[in-house]
Motif scaffolding. Structure first.
Motif, PDB file in Angstrom:
ATOM      1  N   LYS A 197      -5.472  26.477  51.032  1.00 32.62           N
ATOM      2  CA  LYS A 197      -4.045  27.126  51.375  1.00 32.62           C
ATOM      3  C   LYS A 197      -3.058  25.830  51.853  1.00 32.62           C
ATOM      4  CE  LYS A 197      -5.404  31.843  52.877  1.00 32.62           C
ATOM      5  NZ  LYS A 197      -6.104  32.631  53.706  1.00 32.62           N
ATOM      6  N   CYS A 198      -1.917  25.927  51.518  1.00 34.70           N
ATOM      7  CA  CYS A 198      -0.915  25.032  51.871  1.00 34.70           C
ATOM      8  C   CYS A 198      -0.224  25.305  53.246  1.00 34.70           C
ATOM      9  CB  CYS A 198       0.455  24.795  50.735  1.00 34.70           C
ATOM     10  SG  CYS A 198       1.406  26.322  50.889  1.00 34.70           S
ATOM     11  N   SER A 199       0.320  24.529  53.844  1.00 43.92           N
ATOM     12  CA  SER A 199       0.783  24.487  55.099  1.00 43.92           C
ATOM     13  C   SER A 199       2.359  24.622  55.163  1.00 43.92           C
ATOM     14  CB  SER A 199       0.263  23.412  56.091  1.00 43.92           C
ATOM     15  OG  SER A 199       0.491  22.196  55.465  1.00 43.92           O
ATOM     16  N   CYS A 200       2.923  24.676  54.063  1.00 51.37           N
ATOM     17  CA  CYS A 200       4.516  24.743  53.981  1.00 51.37           C
ATOM     18  C   CYS A 200       5.103  25.933  55.027  1.00 51.37           C
ATOM     19  CB  CYS A 200       5.037  24.961  52.476  1.00 51.37           C
ATOM     20  SG  CYS A 200       4.053  23.986  51.222  1.00 51.37           S
ATOM     21  N   SER A 201       6.358  25.521  55.412  1.00 54.20           N
ATOM     22  CA  SER A 201       7.069  26.238  56.541  1.00 54.20           C
ATOM     23  C   SER A 201       7.467  27.588  55.605  1.00 54.20           C
ATOM     24  CB  SER A 201       8.046  25.595  57.216  1.00 54.20           C
ATOM     25  OG  SER A 201       9.058  25.005  56.377  1.00 54.20           O
ATOM     26  N   GLU A 245       7.527  30.919  47.920  1.00 52.58           N
ATOM     27  CA  GLU A 245       8.967  30.201  47.991  1.00 52.58           C
ATOM     28  C   GLU A 245       8.628  28.606  48.111  1.00 52.58           C
ATOM     29  OE1 GLU A 245      11.081  32.486  50.945  1.00 52.58           O
ATOM     30  OE2 GLU A 245      12.042  30.743  51.567  1.00 52.58           O
ATOM     31  N   CYS A 246       7.673  28.225  48.489  1.00 57.58           N
ATOM     32  CA  CYS A 246       7.406  26.506  48.674  1.00 57.58           C
ATOM     33  C   CYS A 246       7.041  26.149  47.382  1.00 57.58           C
ATOM     34  CB  CYS A 246       6.282  26.517  49.577  1.00 57.58           C
ATOM     35  SG  CYS A 246       4.977  27.167  49.468  1.00 57.58           S
ATOM     36  N   GLY A 247       6.928  26.964  46.408  1.00 54.45           N
ATOM     37  CA  GLY A 247       6.548  26.284  44.761  1.00 54.45           C
ATOM     38  C   GLY A 247       5.051  26.524  44.617  1.00 54.45           C
ATOM     39  N   HIS A 248       4.086  26.665  45.558  1.00 52.75           N
ATOM     40  CA  HIS A 248       2.634  26.653  45.609  1.00 52.75           C
ATOM     41  C   HIS A 248       2.277  27.942  45.066  1.00 52.75           C
ATOM     42  CE1 HIS A 248       2.505  23.025  48.559  1.00 52.75           C
ATOM     43  NE2 HIS A 248       1.763  22.738  47.267  1.00 52.75           N
ATOM     44  N   ARG A 249       1.626  27.997  43.766  1.00 48.56           N
ATOM     45  CA  ARG A 249       1.054  29.247  43.284  1.00 48.56           C
ATOM     46  C   ARG A 249       0.173  29.877  44.244  1.00 48.56           C
ATOM     47  NH1 ARG A 249       1.559  31.571  38.575  1.00 48.56           N
ATOM     48  NH2 ARG A 249       2.884  29.949  37.926  1.00 48.56           N
TER      49      ARG A 249
END
Ligand SMILES: [Zn+2]
Length: 178
Positions: free
Chosen positions: A8-12, A53-57
């Motif tokens: 998983k990504c950690s984008c805000s 929203e961060c662009g990560h699928r």
């Protein structure tokens, strides 16, 4: 074996875009109030479905089918049967006994250890690190028998490194799903 793996990504702004949870195109069309503003099926697949929203699928920094990694883990299990300490992470991932409810999580701390394992494996394959002749012969034979679905051994090792680096960068686990 092995259905999926992800980090998983950690984008805000790791939030699903509105409507991204709709999984088929006809339901998407029904949800659009002004039909002329609806995206084509191709656009919908690329820009709406499962997009965050961060662009990560699906909010994943990396995700793919891990079958080749699991095959490699099984080959290492056979090659190093008498030395359980060698390539322990690869071997644990390949063993369904270690999954809890079809899920196995590796923390980012373990990712650092797994990166080290891939480095040793690379050296072993190239004959730069000696871990016994017999395991080498068995490993070569097993890999030859399996054949990987996506590329060769180097590609499989690269895919592991990609998972580990994403996990270390994001501070999130590597997850395997059966
Ligand atoms: Zn993200």
């Amino acid at each position: 074996m092995g259905k999926w793996c992800r980090v998983k990504c950690s984008c805000s702004n790791r939030r699903p875009l509105p409507g991204s949870d709709i999984s088929n195109y006809s339901d998407y069309l029904k949800s659009i109030k002004k039909p002329r503003l609806a995206k084509t099926e191709q656009e919908w697949k690329e820009k709406v479905r499962s997009v965050f929203e961060c662009g990560h699928r699906s909010g994943n920094a990396v995700e793919f089918w891990p079958g080749d990694i699991i095959s490699l883990g099984q080959a290492l299990e056979i090659a190093f049967r008498s030395t359980p300490q060698e390539f322990g992470i690869f071997r644990r991932i390949a063993d369904p006994e270690n999954y809890d409810d079809e899920l196995l999580k590796k923390s980012s701390d373990e990712s650092a250890a797994w990166l080290l394992e891939t480095q040793i494996l690379n050296e072993f394959i190239r004959g730069e690190t000696y871990l016994g002749w017999h395991p080498k012969i068995v490993l070569d034979r097993e890999i030859e028998q399996y054949g990987f679905l996506y590329g060769n051994l180097d590609d499989v090792i690269s895919s592991v490194e990609m998972l580990c680096r994403a996990s270390l960068t994001n501070g999130t686990s590597i997850e395997f799903l059966l």
